[in-house]
Design an enzyme around this catalytic site. Structure first.
Site, short mmCIF file in Angstrom:
data_model
loop_
_atom_site.label_atom_id
_atom_site.label_comp_id
_atom_site.label_asym_id
_atom_site.label_seq_id
_atom_site.Cartn_x
_atom_site.Cartn_y
_atom_site.Cartn_z
N SER A 1 36.91 45.19 50.46
CA SER A 1 35.99 44.24 49.81
C SER A 1 34.52 44.57 50.07
CB SER A 1 36.27 42.82 50.30
OG SER A 1 35.32 41.95 49.74
N LYS B 1 44.31 32.23 46.26
CA LYS B 1 43.47 31.29 45.50
C LYS B 1 44.18 29.99 45.17
CE LYS B 1 40.50 34.84 43.61
NZ LYS B 1 40.03 35.59 42.46
N ALA C 1 43.41 35.04 39.28
CA ALA C 1 42.33 35.51 38.40
C ALA C 1 42.69 35.24 36.93
CB ALA C 1 42.09 37.00 38.62
N ASP D 1 35.05 32.34 39.31
CA ASP D 1 35.61 33.42 38.48
C ASP D 1 35.52 33.07 37.00
OD1 ASP D 1 36.32 35.14 40.53
OD2 ASP D 1 38.38 34.42 40.66
P1 NAP Z 1 47.30 37.38 42.43
O1 NAP Z 1 47.14 35.92 42.29
O2 NAP Z 1 47.99 37.93 43.64
O3 NAP Z 1 48.07 37.90 41.10
C1 NAP Z 1 48.46 39.25 41.02
C2 NAP Z 1 48.94 39.54 39.60
O4 NAP Z 1 49.25 40.94 39.55
C3 NAP Z 1 50.22 38.80 39.20
O5 NAP Z 1 50.19 38.54 37.82
C4 NAP Z 1 51.31 39.82 39.55
O6 NAP Z 1 52.49 39.66 38.80
C5 NAP Z 1 50.62 41.10 39.13
N1 NAP Z 1 51.19 42.26 39.81
C6 NAP Z 1 51.09 42.57 41.13
N2 NAP Z 1 51.75 43.71 41.40
C7 NAP Z 1 52.29 44.12 40.22
C8 NAP Z 1 53.08 45.23 39.84
N3 NAP Z 1 53.48 46.14 40.73
N4 NAP Z 1 53.44 45.34 38.54
C9 NAP Z 1 53.05 44.43 37.63
N5 NAP Z 1 52.30 43.35 37.94
C10 NAP Z 1 51.92 43.20 39.21
O7 NAP Z 1 45.90 38.14 42.38
P2 NAP Z 1 44.55 37.68 41.63
O8 NAP Z 1 43.70 36.93 42.56
O9 NAP Z 1 44.94 37.09 40.34
O10 NAP Z 1 43.85 39.10 41.39
C11 NAP Z 1 44.36 40.02 40.43
C12 NAP Z 1 43.44 41.24 40.35
O11 NAP Z 1 42.16 40.86 39.83
C13 NAP Z 1 43.18 41.90 41.69
O12 NAP Z 1 43.14 43.29 41.50
C14 NAP Z 1 41.81 41.39 42.08
O13 NAP Z 1 41.12 42.29 42.94
C15 NAP Z 1 41.14 41.32 40.71
N6 NAP Z 1 40.02 40.35 40.67
C16 NAP Z 1 38.78 40.82 40.48
C17 NAP Z 1 37.73 39.93 40.38
C18 NAP Z 1 36.35 40.46 40.16
O14 NAP Z 1 35.39 39.72 40.39
N7 NAP Z 1 36.21 41.67 39.70
C19 NAP Z 1 37.93 38.56 40.54
C20 NAP Z 1 39.22 38.12 40.75
C21 NAP Z 1 40.27 39.03 40.82
P3 NAP Z 1 53.70 38.73 39.31
O15 NAP Z 1 53.36 37.34 38.86
O16 NAP Z 1 54.88 39.31 38.66
O17 NAP Z 1 53.75 38.83 40.81
#
Ligand code: NAP
Length: 270
Positions: free
Chosen positions: A21, A67, A133, A104
């Protein structure tokens, strides 16, 4: 409720993993520019520790996978937290308790506007993912009048519960294939964080004007590179990261964020 005074200048990022991060670099640069005697540290936290930590410090941010847990811990969730069930920023207010918001939502809106060259009204969006997200993305799209948001997620039940939590509006649906025509594709999965990850979509099966990958890295992500090679306007998650971080500062201190300083710290440390 009283709290340990020694931790009242401490701001934390809670998540797992957090080693990659750049939030500490951005926020400590902001604190210095604003002359705040505070520190920001990233803590790899397991689920059971999220709420106790949130209640021990002055404030902070929350990242994956916590989150939703953070949203449930709040005494005073904002409208955006209530609607999305996800919280990415929290702070303690005397007399009000643990407050939280979801920056977000506005951050996605800004990043999507930049890559689309317009707002989201009337757009068709393919949303990959159904985690914390993705909730912010879907909520912003609906608020801004997107015509259609199609959700594709590895775990179908999670896509369905996201849709239900947002009140199952007609514009929101689940799809079982990432294919077809869209104005915008958003990668809100964690695929792309690791160099060994497979891409979340096969680009030749999706026609889109623009792509926003929420994942970020020092250089463009593999998905952004592939999209640009295919002639699609694409951007990674750095702009959204900056926007959500900058939006945290006024909530903690009531002061405008020093955006240039934060952007410099982001670019130097990503
Ligand atoms: P999260 O709540 O843990 O959700 C993860 C998501 O990714 C779920 O939909 C999960 O699917 C999917 N996933 C994980 N591993 C996978 C795989 N091997 N194959 C297919 N799908 C997979 O995480 P989040 O907070 O939403 O964050 C998601 C991403 O967005 C992260 O990379 C985070 O760094 C990024 N993000 C960036 C910002 C920014 O400001 N740039 C802000 C927020 C988040 P399942 O439901 O099937 O587990």
């Amino acid at each position: 409720m009283s709290r340990a005074s020694s931790l009242q200048a401490l701001y934390v990022l809670l998540g797992d993993p957090v080693h990659h991060s750049v939030s500490p670099a951005m926020q400590n640069a902001a604190f210095a520019a604003l002359d705040r005697h505070a520190r920001y540290v990233a803590l790899r936290a397991w689920r059971e520790l999220v709420e106790p930590l949130m209640r021990s410090v002055a404030g902070g941010n929350v990242t994956l996978p916590h989150k939703l847990v953070a949203a449930a811990a709040l005494d005073r969730p904002s409208d955006a937290v209530r609607a999305t069930g996800a919280c990415n920023v929290f702070w303690w207010e005397q007399g009000r308790g643990l407050c939280g918001d979801n920056t977000d939502v506005a951050a996605f809106r800004a990043a999507a506007g930049a890559v689309l060259g317009s707002d989201l009204s009337g757009c068709s969006v393919l949303l990959l993912g159904a985690g914390g997200a993705a909730r912010a993305v879907a909520y912003a799209c609906l608020q801004d009048g997107a015509e259609r948001v199609a959700i594709f997620n590895r775990t179908s039940e999670k896509a369905r519960s996201l849709i239900d939590e947002l009140g199952a509006p007609a514009a929101l649906s689940e799809v079982d294939r990432a294919a077809g025509d869209y104005d915008l594709v958003v990668n809100a999965t964690s695929l792309g964080l690791l160099p060994t990850d497979t891409p979340p979509i096969v680009l030749r099966e999706v026609r889109t004007k623009a792509l926003l990958d929420l994942v970020y890295s020092r250089d463009e992500t593999a998905l952004v590179r592939a999209a640009r090679d295919a002639g699609v306007k694409a951007t990674d998650g750095r702009r959204m990261l900056l926007e959500q971080a900058a939006a945290s500062v006024p909530l903690w201190f009531g002061l405008e964020a020093p955006r240039e300083v934060m952007e410099e710290a982001l670019m130097d440390n990503v």
